[in-house]
Design a protein around this motif. Structure first.
Motif, PDB file in Angstrom:
ATOM      1  N   ASP A 198    -115.442  22.766 -38.336  1.00  0.00           N
ATOM      2  CA  ASP A 198    -114.313  23.070 -37.454  1.00  0.00           C
ATOM      3  C   ASP A 198    -113.254  21.975 -37.529  1.00  0.00           C
ATOM      4  O   ASP A 198    -112.058  22.252 -37.580  1.00  0.00           O
ATOM      5  CB  ASP A 198    -114.813  23.244 -36.018  1.00  0.00           C
ATOM      6  N   ARG A 208    -111.440  22.219 -40.764  1.00  0.00           N
ATOM      7  CA  ARG A 208    -110.527  23.373 -40.703  1.00  0.00           C
ATOM      8  C   ARG A 208    -109.254  23.016 -39.957  1.00  0.00           C
ATOM      9  O   ARG A 208    -108.140  23.349 -40.374  1.00  0.00           O
ATOM     10  CB  ARG A 208    -111.233  24.546 -40.014  1.00  0.00           C
ATOM     11  N   VAL A 209    -109.399  22.293 -38.834  1.00  0.00           N
ATOM     12  CA  VAL A 209    -108.238  21.881 -38.045  1.00  0.00           C
ATOM     13  C   VAL A 209    -107.311  20.998 -38.888  1.00  0.00           C
ATOM     14  O   VAL A 209    -106.091  21.168 -38.875  1.00  0.00           O
ATOM     15  CB  VAL A 209    -108.682  21.129 -36.761  1.00  0.00           C
ATOM     16  N   MET A 254    -107.006  21.011 -42.122  1.00  0.00           N
ATOM     17  CA  MET A 254    -106.376  21.814 -43.161  1.00  0.00           C
ATOM     18  C   MET A 254    -105.274  22.701 -42.594  1.00  0.00           C
ATOM     19  O   MET A 254    -104.179  22.770 -43.138  1.00  0.00           O
ATOM     20  CB  MET A 254    -107.431  22.684 -43.861  1.00  0.00           C
ATOM     21  N   VAL A 255    -105.563  23.363 -41.468  1.00  0.00           N
ATOM     22  CA  VAL A 255    -104.615  24.322 -40.898  1.00  0.00           C
ATOM     23  C   VAL A 255    -103.452  23.616 -40.207  1.00  0.00           C
ATOM     24  O   VAL A 255    -102.278  23.932 -40.452  1.00  0.00           O
ATOM     25  CB  VAL A 255    -105.332  25.267 -39.906  1.00  0.00           C
ATOM     26  N   GLU A 256    -103.755  22.648 -39.349  1.00  0.00           N
ATOM     27  CA  GLU A 256    -102.705  22.024 -38.541  1.00  0.00           C
ATOM     28  C   GLU A 256    -101.963  20.916 -39.283  1.00  0.00           C
ATOM     29  O   GLU A 256    -100.774  20.703 -39.046  1.00  0.00           O
ATOM     30  CB  GLU A 256    -103.297  21.479 -37.239  1.00  0.00           C
ATOM     31  N   ASP A 257    -102.661  20.180 -40.152  1.00  0.00           N
ATOM     32  CA  ASP A 257    -102.016  19.053 -40.838  1.00  0.00           C
ATOM     33  C   ASP A 257    -101.646  19.373 -42.281  1.00  0.00           C
ATOM     34  O   ASP A 257    -101.015  18.556 -42.952  1.00  0.00           O
ATOM     35  CB  ASP A 257    -102.943  17.828 -40.816  1.00  0.00           C
ATOM     36  N   GLY A 258    -102.063  20.519 -42.779  1.00  0.00           N
ATOM     37  CA  GLY A 258    -101.733  20.914 -44.142  1.00  0.00           C
ATOM     38  C   GLY A 258    -102.431  20.081 -45.208  1.00  0.00           C
ATOM     39  O   GLY A 258    -101.959  19.990 -46.342  1.00  0.00           O
ATOM     40  N   ASP A 272    -105.552  19.041 -47.900  1.00  0.00           N
ATOM     41  CA  ASP A 272    -106.558  19.761 -48.685  1.00  0.00           C
ATOM     42  C   ASP A 272    -107.934  19.472 -48.079  1.00  0.00           C
ATOM     43  O   ASP A 272    -108.060  18.632 -47.183  1.00  0.00           O
ATOM     44  CB  ASP A 272    -106.495  19.393 -50.164  1.00  0.00           C
ATOM     45  N   ALA A 276    -108.819  16.536 -45.455  1.00  0.00           N
ATOM     46  CA  ALA A 276    -109.085  16.994 -44.083  1.00  0.00           C
ATOM     47  C   ALA A 276    -110.459  16.540 -43.620  1.00  0.00           C
ATOM     48  O   ALA A 276    -110.630  16.101 -42.480  1.00  0.00           O
ATOM     49  CB  ALA A 276    -108.974  18.511 -44.010  1.00  0.00           C
ATOM     50  N   THR A 315    -109.327  13.573 -40.906  1.00  0.00           N
ATOM     51  CA  THR A 315    -108.939  14.218 -39.655  1.00  0.00           C
ATOM     52  C   THR A 315    -109.647  13.538 -38.494  1.00  0.00           C
ATOM     53  O   THR A 315    -110.874  13.457 -38.464  1.00  0.00           O
ATOM     54  CB  THR A 315    -109.275  15.723 -39.661  1.00  0.00           C
TER      55      THR A 315
END
Length: 200
Positions: free
Chosen positions: A46, A49-50, A52-56, A58, A62, A66
Motif C-alpha cells: 500500500d 502504491r501511494v 507511485m500514484v501520488e508522487d509519480g 517508479d 516508491a 516513500t
C-alpha cells in the motif's frame, strides 16, 4: 496394578494434557504471526502504491523512498522496506511455532517425549526462532542502506528505520537458544528411554 504402573500412567496423562495446552498456545502464536506477516506485506504494498500514484515514482523508488508519515497519516511499522522485514520475521516466527504446534500435538497423541523425531523437530524450531531474532534486523539495516542509496540518486529524502526499531530480538534469541539446549538434554533422555524400553 503396581505403584510404578500407576505412576507411569499418571505421568503419561499429565504429559499429554500439558502437550495439548502447549499445542493450543503455539497454534495461537503461529496464527498471530501469520496475520502479522500478511498485514505487513499489505502495508508495504500500500505504501509503495501511494508513492507511485501520488508522487509519480517508479516501483523501486516508491518502495525505498516513500515516507510512512504523510498527509497526517502514519503507516504503523515504518516505510515499505521495514514492513517487508517485519513480514519476513513474522513468517519465520510462524514456521517456528507451526513446527512447535506439530511437536506438541504428536506428544499429546502418543505421550512419547524422548524420541529422536521430537528432538529433531524441536531443534528445527530453535533454528527458526534464532533466525527470527536476527534476520529482520539485518533486513532493516539493508533496507536503510538501499533506501539511502536510492534516495541520494534521486535527490529525495530516504525512508529511514523508524524510531524504536529492534535490530536483534533478544526474546526470540533467548527462547531459541534455550530450546536448543533442551534438545541436547532430550538427546540424553532418548538414550535413557531406549535403555528403559529394552529392560521392560
Amino acid at each position: 496394578m503396581t505403584n510404578e504402573t500407576l505412576a507411569r500412567s499418571e505421568a503419561d496423562r499429565r504429559i499429554r494434557r500439558t502437550a495439548t495446552v502447549a499445542a493450543w498456545l503455539c497454534a495461537f502464536v503461529a496464527a498471530a504471526s501469520l496475520i502479522m506477516t500478511v498485514v505487513s506485506l499489505w502495508l508495504a504494498a500500500d505504501l509503495a502504491r501511494v508513492g507511485m500514484v501520488e508522487d509519480g515514482k517508479d516501483l523501486l523508488a516508491a518502495f525505498f523512498t516513500t515516507s510512512a508519515e504523510r498527509d497526517g497519516m502514519t503507516w504503523v511499522g515504518g516505510a515499505a522496506p521495514y514492513q517487508l522485514a517485519s513480514a519476513v520475521g513474522g513468517a519465520l516466527t510462524f514456521v517456528a511455532y507451526l513446527g512447535a504446534t506439530r511437536v506438541c500435538q504428536r506428544v499429546a497423541d502418543t505421550g512419547e517425549v524422548f524420541s529422536l523425531d521430537v528432538v529433531r523437530a524441536l531443534r528445527r524450531v530453535s533454528v527458526f526462532l534464532v533466525l527470527a531474532a536476527f534476520v529482520p534486523g539485518l533486513l532493516h539495516l539493508v533496507g536503510r542502506a538501499i533506501s539511502g542509496a536510492v534516495a541520494s540518486q534521486l535527490m529525495v529524502e530516504a525512508a529511514f528505520i523508524p524510531t524504536g526499531t529492534v535490530i536483534i530480538d533478544t526474546g526470540a534469541l533467548a527462547i531459541g537458544a534455550l530450546l536448543f539446549a533442551i534438545c541436547r538434554m532430550f538427546e540424553y533422555g532418548c538414550i535413557l528411554q531406549k535403555q528403559d524400553d529394552e529392560l521392560l
